[in-house]
Enzyme design. Sequence first.
Site, PDB file in Angstrom:
ATOM      1  N   LYS B 194     -17.850 -24.648 -38.318  1.00  0.00           N
ATOM      2  CA  LYS B 194     -16.537 -23.592 -39.074  1.00  0.00           C
ATOM      3  C   LYS B 194     -18.071 -22.269 -39.281  1.00  0.00           C
ATOM      4  CE  LYS B 194     -15.929 -25.183 -42.918  1.00  0.00           C
ATOM      5  NZ  LYS B 194     -15.981 -23.152 -43.960  1.00  0.00           N
ATOM      6  N   GLU B 268     -29.468 -29.434 -44.898  1.00  0.00           N
ATOM      7  CA  GLU B 268     -29.841 -28.417 -45.837  1.00  0.00           C
ATOM      8  C   GLU B 268     -29.013 -27.760 -46.741  1.00  0.00           C
ATOM      9  OE1 GLU B 268     -31.007 -25.439 -46.569  1.00  0.00           O
ATOM     10  OE2 GLU B 268     -30.839 -23.765 -44.763  1.00  0.00           O
ATOM     11  N   CYS B 302     -31.087 -19.929 -49.677  1.00  0.00           N
ATOM     12  CA  CYS B 302     -31.477 -21.165 -50.292  1.00  0.00           C
ATOM     13  C   CYS B 302     -32.828 -21.769 -50.830  1.00  0.00           C
ATOM     14  CB  CYS B 302     -31.091 -22.300 -49.126  1.00  0.00           C
ATOM     15  SG  CYS B 302     -31.144 -22.225 -47.549  1.00  0.00           S
ATOM     16  N   GLU B 399     -29.946 -23.943 -59.291  1.00  0.00           N
ATOM     17  CA  GLU B 399     -28.716 -22.545 -58.617  1.00  0.00           C
ATOM     18  C   GLU B 399     -28.129 -21.750 -58.322  1.00  0.00           C
ATOM     19  OE1 GLU B 399     -27.942 -23.835 -53.793  1.00  0.00           O
ATOM     20  OE2 GLU B 399     -29.369 -22.638 -53.516  1.00  0.00           O
TER      21      GLU B 399
END
Lengths: 290, 490
Positions: B194, B268, B302, B399
């Site tokens: 997806k 991840e 990331c 983040e």
Amino acid sequence: MAGSKSRMPVAKTYKIYIGGKFPRTESGRYFTIDGGDGSVIANICRGSRKDFRNAVVAARKAFPGWSGTSAYLRGQILYRIAEMLEGRAEQFVAELVLQGVSKRRARKEVDVSIDRLIYYAGWSDKYQQIFSAVNPVSSPHFNFSMLEPTGVVSVLAPDDSGLLGFVSNIAPVIVGGNTTVVLASEQRPLCAVSFAEVLHASDVPAGVVNVLTGYREELTGQFASHMDVNAVVYCDAEADDAADIQVRAADNLKRVVDRVGTDWSSENAQNPYRIKDTQEIKTTWHPIGS
Amino acid sequence: MSTESSKLAFDDGWQYAPAPESTDHVSIDDQYGLFIGNEFVEPESGRYFDTINPATEEQLASIADASEADVDRAVRAARKAYSDAWSKLKAAERGKYIFRIARILQERAREFSVIESLDGGKPIRDSRDIDIPLAAAHFFYYAGWADKLAYAFPGRNPVALGVAGQVIPWNFPLLMAAWKIAPALACGNTVVLKPAETTPLTAMKLAEVIRDADLPPGVVNIVTGAGDTGAAIVNHPDIDKIAFTGSTEVGRIIQRAIAGSGKKYTLELGGKAANIIFADAAIDQAVEGIVNGIFFNQGHVCCAGSRLFVQESVADEVIAKLKDRMETLIVGDPLDKNTDIGAINSARQLETIESYLKVGREEGAEMHQSSCDVPDTGYWCRPTIFTGVSQSNRIVQEEIFGPVLAIQTFRTLEEGLDKVNNTPYGLSGGVWTDKGAKIFRMTRKIRAGVVWANTFNKFDPTSPFGGYKESGVGREGGLHGLDAYLKLEA
């Protein structure tokens, strides 16, 4: 029994092992290991969650030193543990027999435990070479990947194998530079405590291995959920609820290592992939240039 | 060194003429169905959602919204393809299919680059030079592993897992698809993937490539949708492995959701990587690295170097140079070859970034932004740095996933290291110094899966990538990325 002898034997107090010391559980609780005939073999510390937290603090504190120790030295220390265990083999055989293991099987369990330590001692400066890589990247960089210990590993040692199961789980964890908190077998905890004494006499730095005894049902959750533990190892499908462990481990994305179904006396119970299970892979890049 | 004298006069005379990449060679259908069994099929619900160009806010195409039933259909196709075709194929032949995907991607690289920039907002220079070539390289690299897997695992017999369910993010859409699909196929698995709901287009184009490469139907299935579609994949009982790239929060939810299912997983997740500059570093080179580290791909990375630690004696110089350099960055049309920073991927992400800018100021940090103009329509964020921040500030701990850098200082190596490691994340890190011994001391001590020394944000298919601590579980890329898609038998 004592009455027929000229002197009273001195019974051992089985305590837990945290940060290189042998305290009693802070909770003051105990449970009893009986000899099957109503006699009491020992009162065992019924460790608490607070004991576990203290042990994690000790393990975290020991991690920078132990992970920075040379592979050669870690190998020698594991070898030293084996030497100490060999020297005390009779004691461990006797303890296993006390806990209902036949003499012949107890002897074998101790022998295999010693050999398992030797096996992993020998891997200390080799697994890195097996699992590392220099990566041929397309850009002008030198790039390599190598293993580093995950950190603090909590181990729920198998319930049915009081010594060998314990040793088979901690050896691959610590040979890789991790520190650990281990929950001993609930039904056969004596050898784990005595093994802590072996560790203590083997130049294993304080806090590298911490040993708790207690009720599995009470402590498993904490072993899986503690936010300063990086990986959790479990071995029993029944005693350890795998789904519950994984759910709790997710709080800090702990690595979950499943050892269910291992025949601890088999050769298959030892391999370098068991070391790798509590290792991280670090990749380093540096430019190649003038 | 005076910062005044070293300042370059960027601000007068240098204007770049627009250099837009043409789009006339690109065809995007009005509507895309779900790619199941090598065909584009209607979603069971008949529902579609729009994917838009974040630089113009114009609709690019409408995309099928896959329901649980659609996911089930895709999984059944993948299972059938695994049992009937893919697992029966000789490994070398399997590899040849994957090589073929790599080759077709190379042939169609320009088209893919343009679509990636249209759909995701990233500068064409990045799509063209990084995303698309790396995606092709990933397929090429893993293709070669297909018949060599036993060599990667001494003493073990590696076997495929079965059906892999994969959920990927919007920051590197095609590249993430390649990271996921290539090793899965090479290891003998079939796939249900997806893509992210804001960037589905290159995945649909990849579906065309897979069809054109004549892969057995069902080996790769691509279902589009939002979180519910992802959840349907994660929870599907006939999936053997989950691979996810995205936020740490969703990673936790996935680890909980599949608990007890026996599914293998790799995650991840997020990061809050630090760059650390020592006084003995090549400062200009370091400044370039910091800029690349945080502003590459609008900071939607990331492993972005979103924290910076500068040794105190060079802090003023580094910060001044960073501000100067930031001022020269060109923000705007992603299709323009001069553009350094493109559009923020979505209105929602822009809102998140802006909320952090507010938080940063409210927490007392000093904010500096480039004075550049940004277009009126579309989603844009000027490159931003914060100084005067402390370890506990949210913009240091959380983040942001945008072009926002938080700068702190340190005196000793030990202090710097403590600060660098003071985060629940552990994806990446960067070290800048000219001393070799210091490099190795730092790269050993930084608790992160990828460490760049005197460089940053470099990627390669041969190079494993993945996090320590709460940045994830497992590795992708390289020899070590194979493990995620295999069961190792004794």
